[in-house]
Motif scaffolding. Structure first.
Motif, short mmCIF file in Angstrom:
data_model
loop_
_atom_site.label_atom_id
_atom_site.label_comp_id
_atom_site.label_asym_id
_atom_site.label_seq_id
_atom_site.Cartn_x
_atom_site.Cartn_y
_atom_site.Cartn_z
N SER A 86 12.01 37.88 32.04
CA SER A 86 11.49 37.76 30.68
C SER A 86 12.51 37.04 29.80
CB SER A 86 11.19 39.14 30.11
OG SER A 86 10.33 39.86 30.98
N TYR A 128 6.79 41.23 25.90
CA TYR A 128 7.70 40.17 26.32
C TYR A 128 6.89 39.00 26.86
CZ TYR A 128 6.89 42.14 30.98
OH TYR A 128 6.30 42.61 32.12
N LYS A 148 6.78 35.93 29.75
CA LYS A 148 7.27 35.52 31.06
C LYS A 148 6.31 34.46 31.62
CE LYS A 148 7.86 37.36 35.73
NZ LYS A 148 7.71 38.57 36.58
#
Length: 224
Positions: A73, A118, A120
């Motif tokens: 992340s 997050y 990613k």
């Protein structure tokens, strides 16, 4: 004629078979695509949010909000619930498994419900569970311990003052007769020697009375 009819039936059957094959291929591709999407989403664990030292913070104190993701992340963001919608409070850039968000001074504006997520591979994860931060007002805190300390100090001062008063009272108390010091008594002779003007006048009067002027039946008066 019969051969032409048979060829037509064969052609129709071939078209149906081809159509079914195309449909099956399309279903297969759709199934594969859905499986790939599910697999990709499965690589995004739900972030975990927590607060240290805890979710109940005294007024004007600081607190750290932790958001746990994955090592891959590269972006974390913290959100707070305001007016029924979550607003982004802060973002953290950098590849890291955990992001820390610091709130320096807790008050009624910074208290509330928080969540994080997050990013990613150019995609955002799901939101974490909601974390509620509560701020405590110092003015309304329980002062039982402080009050007990103050009462104890006041009691100690009263005991010291009482001890001082009792000590002074004992020091000024009249001693018993057996505790009196032995003062020497003045002798009678010394007492007689300590005469004043009145004693001298009495002696002069007695001296005059020794003369005839003071005898019984004598009515003479004292010479002027």
């Amino acid at each position: 004629m019969s051969s032409y009819y048979e060829d037509s039936v064969t052609l129709v059957a071939a078209k149906e078979i081809l159509a079914s094959l195309v449909e099956s291929w399309a279903l297969f591709r759709l199934l594969c695509l859905s499986q790939n999407l599910w697999a990709q989403e499965g690589c995004f664990p739900i972030p975990i949010i927590s607060a240290t030292p805890g979710s109940v913070i005294p007024w004007n104190e600081s607190v750290k909000i932790l958001c746990w993701g994955t090592p891959e992340s590269y972006l974390y963001q913290l959100e707070i619930l305001r007016n029924s919608t979550f607003e982004v409070v802060e973002k953290k850039l950098g590849f890291q498994e955990k992001a820390e968000f610091l709130i320096s001074h807790m008050n009624t504006n910074t208290a509330g419900r928080y969540q994080c997520q997050y990013r990613k591979e150019y995609k955002l994860s799901e939101h974490s569970k909601t974390l509620e931060l509560v701020v405590t007002d110092i003015m309304n805190q329980d002062y039982t311990m402080e009050n007990l300390i103050r009462m104890g100090m006041a009691g100690l001062v009263l005991v010291v003052l009482l001890a001082i008063v009792i000590g002074n009272w004992h020091s000024h108390k009249v001693p018993n007769k057996e505790d009196w010091p032995d003062f020497p008594e003045l002798s009678r002779s010394k007492h007689k020697c300590q005469t004043g003007p009145l004693d001298k006048a009495l002696r002069d009067t007695r001296a005059l009375c020794g003369k005839a002027y003071c005898k019984p039946g004598n009515k003479k008066t004292l010479p002027s």
